[in-house]
Design a protein around this motif. Structure first.
Motif, mmCIF file in Angstrom:
data_model
loop_
_atom_site.group_PDB
_atom_site.id
_atom_site.type_symbol
_atom_site.label_atom_id
_atom_site.label_comp_id
_atom_site.label_asym_id
_atom_site.label_seq_id
_atom_site.Cartn_x
_atom_site.Cartn_y
_atom_site.Cartn_z
ATOM 1 N N GLN A 27 0.801 -0.966 0.107
ATOM 2 C CA GLN A 27 0.080 -0.023 -0.092
ATOM 3 C C GLN A 27 0.812 1.285 0.051
ATOM 4 O O GLN A 27 0.452 2.256 -0.803
ATOM 5 N N VAL A 28 1.944 1.052 0.825
ATOM 6 C CA VAL A 28 2.707 2.524 0.837
ATOM 7 C C VAL A 28 3.608 2.731 -0.454
ATOM 8 O O VAL A 28 3.582 3.686 -0.942
ATOM 9 N N ASN A 29 4.032 1.564 -1.067
ATOM 10 C CA ASN A 29 4.702 1.519 -2.192
ATOM 11 C C ASN A 29 3.797 2.153 -3.608
ATOM 12 O O ASN A 29 4.135 2.792 -4.380
ATOM 13 N N ARG A 30 2.505 1.580 -3.566
ATOM 14 C CA ARG A 30 1.412 2.099 -4.344
ATOM 15 C C ARG A 30 1.222 3.747 -4.057
ATOM 16 O O ARG A 30 1.287 4.524 -5.306
ATOM 17 N N TRP A 31 1.223 4.208 -2.963
ATOM 18 C CA TRP A 31 1.285 5.469 -2.733
ATOM 19 C C TRP A 31 2.421 6.274 -3.277
ATOM 20 O O TRP A 31 2.199 7.288 -3.710
ATOM 21 N N LEU A 32 3.428 5.809 -2.955
ATOM 22 C CA LEU A 32 4.739 6.339 -3.406
ATOM 23 C C LEU A 32 4.847 6.591 -5.056
ATOM 24 O O LEU A 32 5.554 7.340 -5.357
ATOM 25 N N ARG A 33 4.573 5.442 -5.412
ATOM 26 C CA ARG A 33 4.698 5.280 -7.012
ATOM 27 C C ARG A 33 3.920 6.469 -7.831
ATOM 28 O O ARG A 33 3.973 6.430 -9.093
ATOM 29 N N SER A 34 3.047 7.056 -7.006
ATOM 30 C CA SER A 34 2.336 8.251 -7.747
ATOM 31 C C SER A 34 3.354 9.324 -7.966
ATOM 32 O O SER A 34 2.944 10.361 -8.635
ATOM 33 N N ARG A 35 4.487 9.184 -7.472
ATOM 34 C CA ARG A 35 5.587 10.340 -7.715
ATOM 35 C C ARG A 35 6.542 9.712 -8.544
ATOM 36 O O ARG A 35 7.030 8.516 -8.637
ATOM 37 N N PRO A 36 7.519 10.668 -9.148
ATOM 38 C CA PRO A 36 8.609 10.263 -9.935
ATOM 39 C C PRO A 36 9.507 9.469 -9.032
ATOM 40 O O PRO A 36 9.892 10.107 -7.929
ATOM 41 N N CYS A 37 10.132 8.368 -9.331
ATOM 42 C CA CYS A 37 11.313 7.504 -8.707
ATOM 43 C C CYS A 37 12.573 7.974 -9.046
ATOM 44 O O CYS A 37 12.966 7.970 -10.244
ATOM 45 N N LEU A 38 13.274 8.746 -8.120
ATOM 46 C CA LEU A 38 14.364 9.090 -8.327
ATOM 47 C C LEU A 38 15.631 8.153 -8.110
ATOM 48 O O LEU A 38 15.593 7.361 -7.369
ATOM 49 N N SER A 39 16.690 8.140 -9.048
ATOM 50 C CA SER A 39 17.902 7.500 -8.825
ATOM 51 C C SER A 39 18.673 7.863 -7.384
ATOM 52 O O SER A 39 18.144 9.104 -7.141
ATOM 53 N N GLN A 40 19.658 7.309 -7.020
ATOM 54 C CA GLN A 40 20.081 7.715 -5.728
ATOM 55 C C GLN A 40 20.940 9.076 -5.952
ATOM 56 O O GLN A 40 20.625 9.856 -5.192
ATOM 57 N N ASP A 41 21.501 9.363 -7.322
ATOM 58 C CA ASP A 41 22.317 10.573 -7.244
ATOM 59 C C ASP A 41 21.004 11.629 -7.539
ATOM 60 O O ASP A 41 21.413 12.879 -7.091
ATOM 61 N N GLU A 42 19.927 11.421 -8.267
ATOM 62 C CA GLU A 42 18.833 12.309 -8.427
ATOM 63 C C GLU A 42 18.106 12.626 -7.042
ATOM 64 O O GLU A 42 17.936 14.141 -6.954
ATOM 65 N N TRP A 43 17.924 11.666 -6.223
ATOM 66 C CA TRP A 43 17.459 11.764 -4.898
ATOM 67 C C TRP A 43 18.272 12.942 -3.895
ATOM 68 O O TRP A 43 17.862 13.597 -3.357
ATOM 69 N N PHE A 44 19.543 12.732 -4.268
ATOM 70 C CA PHE A 44 20.630 13.421 -3.682
ATOM 71 C C PHE A 44 20.393 14.845 -4.018
ATOM 72 O O PHE A 44 20.188 16.089 -3.269
ATOM 73 N N ARG A 45 20.473 15.183 -5.141
ATOM 74 C CA ARG A 45 20.535 16.488 -5.837
ATOM 75 C C ARG A 45 19.168 17.238 -5.762
ATOM 76 O O ARG A 45 19.189 18.271 -5.459
ATOM 77 N N GLN A 46 18.052 16.555 -5.857
ATOM 78 C CA GLN A 46 16.923 17.186 -5.832
ATOM 79 C C GLN A 46 16.129 17.372 -4.551
ATOM 80 O O GLN A 46 15.397 18.170 -4.233
ATOM 81 N N CYS A 47 16.664 16.567 -3.582
ATOM 82 C CA CYS A 47 16.155 16.409 -2.270
ATOM 83 C C CYS A 47 16.911 16.922 -1.163
ATOM 84 O O CYS A 47 16.331 17.446 -0.118
ATOM 85 N N TRP A 48 18.187 16.714 -1.453
ATOM 86 C CA TRP A 48 18.900 16.893 -0.115
ATOM 87 C C TRP A 48 20.238 17.988 -0.453
ATOM 88 O O TRP A 48 20.892 18.550 0.587
ATOM 89 N N ALA A 49 20.439 18.245 -1.592
ATOM 90 C CA ALA A 49 21.741 19.066 -1.909
ATOM 91 C C ALA A 49 21.017 20.601 -1.680
ATOM 92 O O ALA A 49 20.101 20.995 -2.255
ATOM 93 N N VAL A 50 21.953 21.333 -0.802
ATOM 94 C CA VAL A 50 21.400 22.574 -0.731
ATOM 95 C C VAL A 50 22.485 23.726 -1.144
ATOM 96 O O VAL A 50 23.591 23.538 -0.599
#
Length: 144
Positions: A27-50
């Motif tokens: 259920q949680v994965n179904r909810w999460l997959r409504s969003r773009p899934c970022l690669s590890q590098d993209e996750w860093f750049r888009q969510c955590w790099a300030v």
């Protein structure tokens, strides 16, 4: 004579209580997959790099979190965002093994050489950003 059988039955029933709830995970994965899934590098750049704050959130820490959350939760971590709540949104107590926090602390020690077991209290971490902030603070305090 009956004690080994009782122990086995107890182990089997306890295993079910301590293991991840696979329906909740789906259920949680179904909810999460409504969003773009970022690669590890993209996750860093888009969510955590300030921008403007170099080394505030180091790539090795984010890589560690990405890999640990993937391994322990079975969730699509690339779809998780900093504001997602560990309990209410991601259902961590249900989707992870009961000892996910101890395993995370062990792996943090193995990766960064820092024992955070006594400081780590998952009940004080509301969002994924809180988890990242806590781990970053532990690293910064160790390097101060």
């Amino acid at each position: 004579m009956w004690q080994p059988l009782r122990n086995w039955i107890s182990s089997v029933s306890t295993y079910g209580l301590l293991s991840p709830d696979l329906q909740t995970r789906v259920q949680v994965n179904r909810w999460l997959r409504s969003r773009p899934c970022l690669s590890q590098d993209e996750w860093f750049r888009q969510c955590w790099a300030v921008s403007g704050e170099p080394d505030r959130c180091t790539k090795p820490l984010i890589d560690f979190i990405y890999e640990c959350l993937t391994a322990h939760s079975g969730l699509a971590v690339g779809c998780i965002r900093p504001s997602d709540r560990l309990l209410d949104d991601l259902q961590f107590p249900a989707v992870c093994w009961f000892d996910w926090s101890l395993t995370l602390c062990d792996e943090f020690y193995t990766t960064f050489g820092l024992d955070i077991t006594d400081q780590f209290d998952e009940t004080q971490l509301i969002t994924c950003a809180d988890l990242v902030r806590f781990l970053r603070q532990q690293l910064e305090a160790n390097h101060a």
